[in-house]
Write a protein that holds these residues in place. Structure first.
Motif, PDB file in Angstrom:
ATOM      1  N   ALA A  41       0.831  -1.205   0.000  1.00  0.00           N
ATOM      2  CA  ALA A  41       0.000   0.000   0.000  1.00  0.00           C
ATOM      3  C   ALA A  41       0.862   1.251   0.000  1.00  0.00           C
ATOM      4  O   ALA A  41       1.970   1.242   0.527  1.00  0.00           O
ATOM      5  N   HIS A  42       0.326   2.295  -0.588  1.00  0.00           N
ATOM      6  CA  HIS A  42       0.952   3.610  -0.442  1.00  0.00           C
ATOM      7  C   HIS A  42       0.683   4.067   0.992  1.00  0.00           C
ATOM      8  O   HIS A  42      -0.342   3.702   1.566  1.00  0.00           O
ATOM      9  N   VAL A  43       1.599   4.852   1.533  1.00  0.00           N
ATOM     10  CA  VAL A  43       1.451   5.290   2.921  1.00  0.00           C
ATOM     11  C   VAL A  43       0.088   5.985   3.126  1.00  0.00           C
ATOM     12  O   VAL A  43      -0.380   6.720   2.250  1.00  0.00           O
ATOM     13  N   ASP A  44      -0.567   5.646   4.224  1.00  0.00           N
ATOM     14  CA  ASP A  44      -1.870   6.222   4.601  1.00  0.00           C
ATOM     15  C   ASP A  44      -3.076   5.662   3.837  1.00  0.00           C
ATOM     16  O   ASP A  44      -4.190   6.133   4.035  1.00  0.00           O
ATOM     17  N   HIS A  45      -2.865   4.695   2.967  1.00  0.00           N
ATOM     18  CA  HIS A  45      -4.021   4.144   2.254  1.00  0.00           C
ATOM     19  C   HIS A  45      -4.794   3.136   3.102  1.00  0.00           C
ATOM     20  O   HIS A  45      -5.859   2.690   2.713  1.00  0.00           O
ATOM     21  N   GLY A  46      -4.237   2.808   4.284  1.00  0.00           N
ATOM     22  CA  GLY A  46      -5.033   2.043   5.246  1.00  0.00           C
ATOM     23  C   GLY A  46      -4.563   0.634   5.537  1.00  0.00           C
ATOM     24  O   GLY A  46      -5.325  -0.189   6.045  1.00  0.00           O
ATOM     25  N   LYS A  47      -3.278   0.376   5.270  1.00  0.00           N
ATOM     26  CA  LYS A  47      -2.731  -0.966   5.514  1.00  0.00           C
ATOM     27  C   LYS A  47      -2.910  -1.396   6.979  1.00  0.00           C
ATOM     28  O   LYS A  47      -3.423  -2.479   7.252  1.00  0.00           O
ATOM     29  N   THR A  48      -2.513  -0.530   7.906  1.00  0.00           N
ATOM     30  CA  THR A  48      -2.591  -0.885   9.328  1.00  0.00           C
ATOM     31  C   THR A  48      -4.045  -1.082   9.757  1.00  0.00           C
ATOM     32  O   THR A  48      -4.372  -2.037  10.467  1.00  0.00           O
ATOM     33  N   THR A  49      -4.912  -0.173   9.313  1.00  0.00           N
ATOM     34  CA  THR A  49      -6.329  -0.257   9.691  1.00  0.00           C
ATOM     35  C   THR A  49      -6.952  -1.535   9.129  1.00  0.00           C
ATOM     36  O   THR A  49      -7.758  -2.195   9.793  1.00  0.00           O
ATOM     37  N   LEU A  50      -6.554  -1.894   7.912  1.00  0.00           N
ATOM     38  CA  LEU A  50      -7.093  -3.107   7.291  1.00  0.00           C
ATOM     39  C   LEU A  50      -6.647  -4.366   8.047  1.00  0.00           C
ATOM     40  O   LEU A  50      -7.455  -5.250   8.329  1.00  0.00           O
ATOM     41  N   ILE A  85      -9.921  -1.998  -2.624  1.00  0.00           N
ATOM     42  CA  ILE A  85     -10.142  -0.558  -2.725  1.00  0.00           C
ATOM     43  C   ILE A  85     -10.738  -0.127  -1.386  1.00  0.00           C
ATOM     44  O   ILE A  85     -11.860  -0.509  -1.040  1.00  0.00           O
ATOM     45  N   ASN A  86      -9.936   0.619  -0.655  1.00  0.00           N
ATOM     46  CA  ASN A  86     -10.276   0.924   0.746  1.00  0.00           C
ATOM     47  C   ASN A  86     -10.834   2.350   0.876  1.00  0.00           C
ATOM     48  O   ASN A  86     -10.705   3.154  -0.026  1.00  0.00           O
ATOM     49  N   LYS A  87     -11.436   2.609   2.006  1.00  0.00           N
ATOM     50  CA  LYS A  87     -12.017   3.925   2.348  1.00  0.00           C
ATOM     51  C   LYS A  87     -13.213   4.279   1.452  1.00  0.00           C
ATOM     52  O   LYS A  87     -13.396   5.434   1.093  1.00  0.00           O
ATOM     53  N   ILE A  88     -14.019   3.265   1.084  1.00  0.00           N
ATOM     54  CA  ILE A  88     -15.175   3.561   0.231  1.00  0.00           C
ATOM     55  C   ILE A  88     -16.237   4.363   0.975  1.00  0.00           C
ATOM     56  O   ILE A  88     -17.169   4.868   0.378  1.00  0.00           O
ATOM     57  N   ASP A  89     -16.071   4.493   2.308  1.00  0.00           N
ATOM     58  CA  ASP A  89     -16.998   5.324   3.091  1.00  0.00           C
ATOM     59  C   ASP A  89     -16.728   6.811   2.884  1.00  0.00           C
ATOM     60  O   ASP A  89     -17.565   7.649   3.216  1.00  0.00           O
ATOM     61  N   ARG A  90     -15.572   7.159   2.346  1.00  0.00           N
ATOM     62  CA  ARG A  90     -15.267   8.588   2.169  1.00  0.00           C
ATOM     63  C   ARG A  90     -16.279   9.203   1.208  1.00  0.00           C
ATOM     64  O   ARG A  90     -16.564   8.642   0.152  1.00  0.00           O
ATOM     65  N   PRO A  91     -16.825  10.373   1.561  1.00  0.00           N
ATOM     66  CA  PRO A  91     -17.857  10.966   0.706  1.00  0.00           C
ATOM     67  C   PRO A  91     -17.377  11.204  -0.732  1.00  0.00           C
ATOM     68  O   PRO A  91     -18.149  11.085  -1.675  1.00  0.00           O
ATOM     69  N   TYR A 115     -14.111  -4.168  -2.180  1.00  0.00           N
ATOM     70  CA  TYR A 115     -14.301  -2.761  -1.800  1.00  0.00           C
ATOM     71  C   TYR A 115     -14.495  -2.722  -0.301  1.00  0.00           C
ATOM     72  O   TYR A 115     -15.344  -3.449   0.222  1.00  0.00           O
ATOM     73  N   ALA A 116     -13.712  -1.876   0.376  1.00  0.00           N
ATOM     74  CA  ALA A 116     -13.741  -1.969   1.842  1.00  0.00           C
ATOM     75  C   ALA A 116     -13.745  -0.613   2.515  1.00  0.00           C
ATOM     76  O   ALA A 116     -13.328   0.402   1.952  1.00  0.00           O
ATOM     77  N   SER A 117     -14.262  -0.619   3.720  1.00  0.00           N
ATOM     78  CA  SER A 117     -13.999   0.458   4.652  1.00  0.00           C
ATOM     79  C   SER A 117     -13.348  -0.234   5.845  1.00  0.00           C
ATOM     80  O   SER A 117     -14.038  -0.801   6.696  1.00  0.00           O
ATOM     81  N   ALA A 118     -12.033  -0.214   5.846  1.00  0.00           N
ATOM     82  CA  ALA A 118     -11.308  -0.878   6.931  1.00  0.00           C
ATOM     83  C   ALA A 118     -11.691  -0.241   8.256  1.00  0.00           C
ATOM     84  O   ALA A 118     -11.828  -0.915   9.273  1.00  0.00           O
ATOM     85  N   LYS A 119     -11.885   1.085   8.209  1.00  0.00           N
ATOM     86  CA  LYS A 119     -12.219   1.829   9.424  1.00  0.00           C
ATOM     87  C   LYS A 119     -13.555   1.367  10.005  1.00  0.00           C
ATOM     88  O   LYS A 119     -13.709   1.236  11.213  1.00  0.00           O
ATOM     89  N   SER A 120     -14.528   1.105   9.139  1.00  0.00           N
ATOM     90  CA  SER A 120     -15.838   0.631   9.617  1.00  0.00           C
ATOM     91  C   SER A 120     -15.874  -0.885   9.759  1.00  0.00           C
ATOM     92  O   SER A 120     -16.874  -1.432  10.230  1.00  0.00           O
TER      93      SER A 120
HETATM   94  P1  GDP Z   1      -1.144   2.922   6.507  1.00  0.00           P
HETATM   95  O1  GDP Z   1      -0.130   4.018   6.479  1.00  0.00           O
HETATM   96  O2  GDP Z   1      -1.375   2.369   5.139  1.00  0.00           O
HETATM   97  O3  GDP Z   1      -0.880   1.850   7.529  1.00  0.00           O
HETATM   98  O4  GDP Z   1      -2.530   3.630   6.874  1.00  0.00           O
HETATM   99  P2  GDP Z   1      -3.387   3.628   8.236  1.00  0.00           P
HETATM  100  O5  GDP Z   1      -4.057   2.346   8.429  1.00  0.00           O
HETATM  101  O6  GDP Z   1      -2.539   4.149   9.319  1.00  0.00           O
HETATM  102  O7  GDP Z   1      -4.507   4.699   7.854  1.00  0.00           O
HETATM  103  C1  GDP Z   1      -4.200   6.022   7.487  1.00  0.00           C
HETATM  104  C2  GDP Z   1      -5.375   6.933   7.814  1.00  0.00           C
HETATM  105  O8  GDP Z   1      -6.499   6.568   7.018  1.00  0.00           O
HETATM  106  C3  GDP Z   1      -5.813   6.841   9.264  1.00  0.00           C
HETATM  107  O9  GDP Z   1      -6.182   8.130   9.701  1.00  0.00           O
HETATM  108  C4  GDP Z   1      -7.023   5.919   9.204  1.00  0.00           C
HETATM  109  O10 GDP Z   1      -7.953   6.153  10.234  1.00  0.00           O
HETATM  110  C5  GDP Z   1      -7.622   6.271   7.856  1.00  0.00           C
HETATM  111  N1  GDP Z   1      -8.370   5.164   7.292  1.00  0.00           N
HETATM  112  C6  GDP Z   1      -7.976   3.873   7.169  1.00  0.00           C
HETATM  113  N2  GDP Z   1      -8.953   3.126   6.627  1.00  0.00           N
HETATM  114  C7  GDP Z   1      -9.982   3.964   6.391  1.00  0.00           C
HETATM  115  C8  GDP Z   1     -11.299   3.778   5.846  1.00  0.00           C
HETATM  116  O11 GDP Z   1     -11.723   2.691   5.458  1.00  0.00           O
HETATM  117  N3  GDP Z   1     -12.077   4.897   5.742  1.00  0.00           N
HETATM  118  C9  GDP Z   1     -11.659   6.111   6.134  1.00  0.00           C
HETATM  119  N4  GDP Z   1     -12.513   7.131   5.990  1.00  0.00           N
HETATM  120  N5  GDP Z   1     -10.449   6.324   6.680  1.00  0.00           N
HETATM  121  C10 GDP Z   1      -9.621   5.250   6.804  1.00  0.00           C
END
Ligand code: GDP
Length: 318
Positions: free
Chosen positions: A15-24, A130-136, A167-172
Motif C-alpha cells: 500500500a501507499h502510505v496512509d491508504h489504510g494498511k494498518t487499519t485493514l 479498494i479501501n475507504k469507500i466510506d469517504r464521501p 471494496y472496503a472500509s477498513a475503518k468501519s
Molecule cells: P497505513 O499508512 O497504510 O498503515 O494507513 P493507516 O491504516 O494508518 O490509515 C491512514 C489513515 O487513514 C488513518 O487516519 C485511518 O484512520 C484512515 N483510514 C484507514 N482506513 C480507512 C477507511 O476505510 N475509511 C476512512 N474514511 N479512513 C480510513
C-alpha cells in the motif's frame, strides 16, 4: 513429493502510505477476536527499536497471522520504499500473493508501483482492496480502472490481470465483493484471499530448506531469522547447516534454538513446523538475510538473485 498446504495462505500487503494498511490488518485481526489495544503494553515493553538501530539491524516487516474457517493467513508487511539489496524480493519470496490496498479517493500512487512491479515479476497473484469507500468523495470505479491500467503498464500476466476487487472500509470493518452488496464484516476479503491466492507448496518429506527473508531482534533472545519453510520440516534444537548462495561451497553448522509461528500480533513457540509455515528462529547469533537453513545431509542454498538482473526469469521458473 510436492504437496500443497491447503490450510495456509501466505500474503504480502502492499500500500501507499496512509491508504489504510494498518487499519485493514486491524480489521482482519478484530474479526478473529484480536485487538491491537490489548497488545500495546506488551509491545511497548518489548519494543527494541533503539537496540535495533544501535546494532544497525533494519526491521522490514511486522508479520501477523489470522485464522478464517480453518485456514491460517500469514500477512507479511512490505516496505514501500526503494529496495536496498533485494529485501523486497526476499520478503515476496515468502508469499504466493499480495493484497494491493488502494485509497478509493486518492487512487494509484507512486509508492505502490515499486513493490507491485516486483510482485508481478515474481508471478504472484493479486487481490486488490479498494479501501475507504466510506469517504464521501470516494470514486471506487475510477480507481479500479486506474489499478487495471497500472497492471497493464507493469506487464501483468493474464491471470494477474484477472485479479478480484474487494471494496472496503477498513475503518468501519466491512468489505464487499460488489459495491451493491450489503455491508457486513470482513468475510468477503477473507474468502477472496482464500479462493484466489494459491496455497503454499513444498515437499514435507524432503530435507529441510528455509530461506531467511528478514531479521528480527528481541532483547531476550537476540537475533531472530524469519522465513518460510520451503521443504521438509524444522524442529526446536535441530542441528542444521547454513549456506548462502553467494558462496555455495562454504557452510557452517548451527543449532536451532526456539521456533515460533505468528498468531495474531504475536510470535508463539512451536515444536516443529513444515512446508508453507512462516517461522521465526532464535538461537543462531550470526544469522543473516539471504542465508538458507538446511538439513546437515543436504546443504543446498536456495538460489536468489535480484529480479532486475536479466538472468532471473529463468531462476524463478524452476
Ligand atoms: P497505513 O499508512 O497504510 O498503515 O494507513 P493507516 O491504516 O494508518 O490509515 C491512514 C489513515 O487513514 C488513518 O487516519 C485511518 O484512520 C484512515 N483510514 C484507514 N482506513 C480507512 C477507511 O476505510 N475509511 C476512512 N474514511 N479512513 C480510513
Amino acid at each position: 513429493m510436492k504437496m500443497k498446504r491447503e490450510d495456509v495462505r501466505n500474503v504480502a500487503i502492499i500500500a501507499h502510505v496512509d491508504h489504510g494498511k494498518t487499519t485493514l490488518v486491524d480489521a482482519l485481526l478484530k474479526q478473529s477476536g484480536i485487538f491491537r489495544e490489548n497488545q500495546e503494553v506488551v509491545e511497548r515493553v518489548m519494543d527494541s527499536n533503539d537496540i535495533e538501530r544501535e546494532r544497525g539491524i533494519t526491521i522490514l516487516s511486522k508479520n501477523t497471522a489470522v485464522h478464517y474457517n480453518g485456514t491460517k493467513i500469514n500477512i507479511i508487511d512490505t516496505p514501500g520504499h526503494a529496495d536496498f539489496g533485494g529485501e523486497v524480493e526476499r520478503v515476496l519470496k515468502m508469499v504466493d500473493g499480495v493484497i494491493l490496498v488502494v485509497d478509493a479517493y486518492e487512487g494509484v500512487m507512486p509508492q505502490t508501483k515499486f513493490v507491485l512491479r516486483k510482485a508481478l515479476e515474481l508471478g504472484l497473484s493479486v487481490v486488490t482492496c479498494i479501501n475507504k469507500i466510506d469517504r464521501p468523495e470516494a470514486r471506487p470505479m475510477e480507481v479500479e480502472e486506474e489499478v487495471l491500467e497500472l497492471l497493464m503498464d507493469l506487464d501483468a500476466s493474464e491471470e494477474q490481470l484477472d485479479c478480484p476487487f474487494v471494496y472496503a472500509s477498513a475503518k468501519s470493518g466491512f468489505a464487499k465483493k460488489t459495491l451493491d452488496d450489503q455491508e457486513t464484516d470482513m468475510a468477503p476479503l477473507f474468502t477472496t484471499i482464500i479462493e484466489h491466492i494459491p496455497a503454499p507448496e513444498g515437499d514435507p518429506d524432503a530435507s529441510t530448506q528455509l530461506l531467511i527473508s528478514t531479521i528480527d531482534y528481541n532483547e531476550y533472545v537476540g537475533r531472530i531469522g524469519v522465513g518460510k519453510v520451503d521443504n521438509g520440516r524444522i524442529r526446536v534444537n535441530q542441528e542444521c547447516v547454513i549456506v548462502n548462495h553467494h558462496d555455495p561451497d562454504k557452510f557452517r553448522k548451527v543449532k536451532v534454538g526456539k521456533l515460533y509461528e505468528y498468531e495474531g500480533l504475536n510470535k508463539v513457540e512451536v515444536q516443529e513446523a513444515t512446508i508453507g509455515a512462516i517461522v521465526a528462529i532464535s538461537g543462531i547469533a550470526d544469522i543473516h538475510i539471504g542465508d538458507t537453513l538446511c538439513a546437515t545431509e543436504k546443504p543446498e542454498a536456495i538460489p536468489f538473485q535480484k529480479i532486475s538482473e536479466p538472468t532471473i526469469a529463468m531462476n524463478f521458473m524452476v
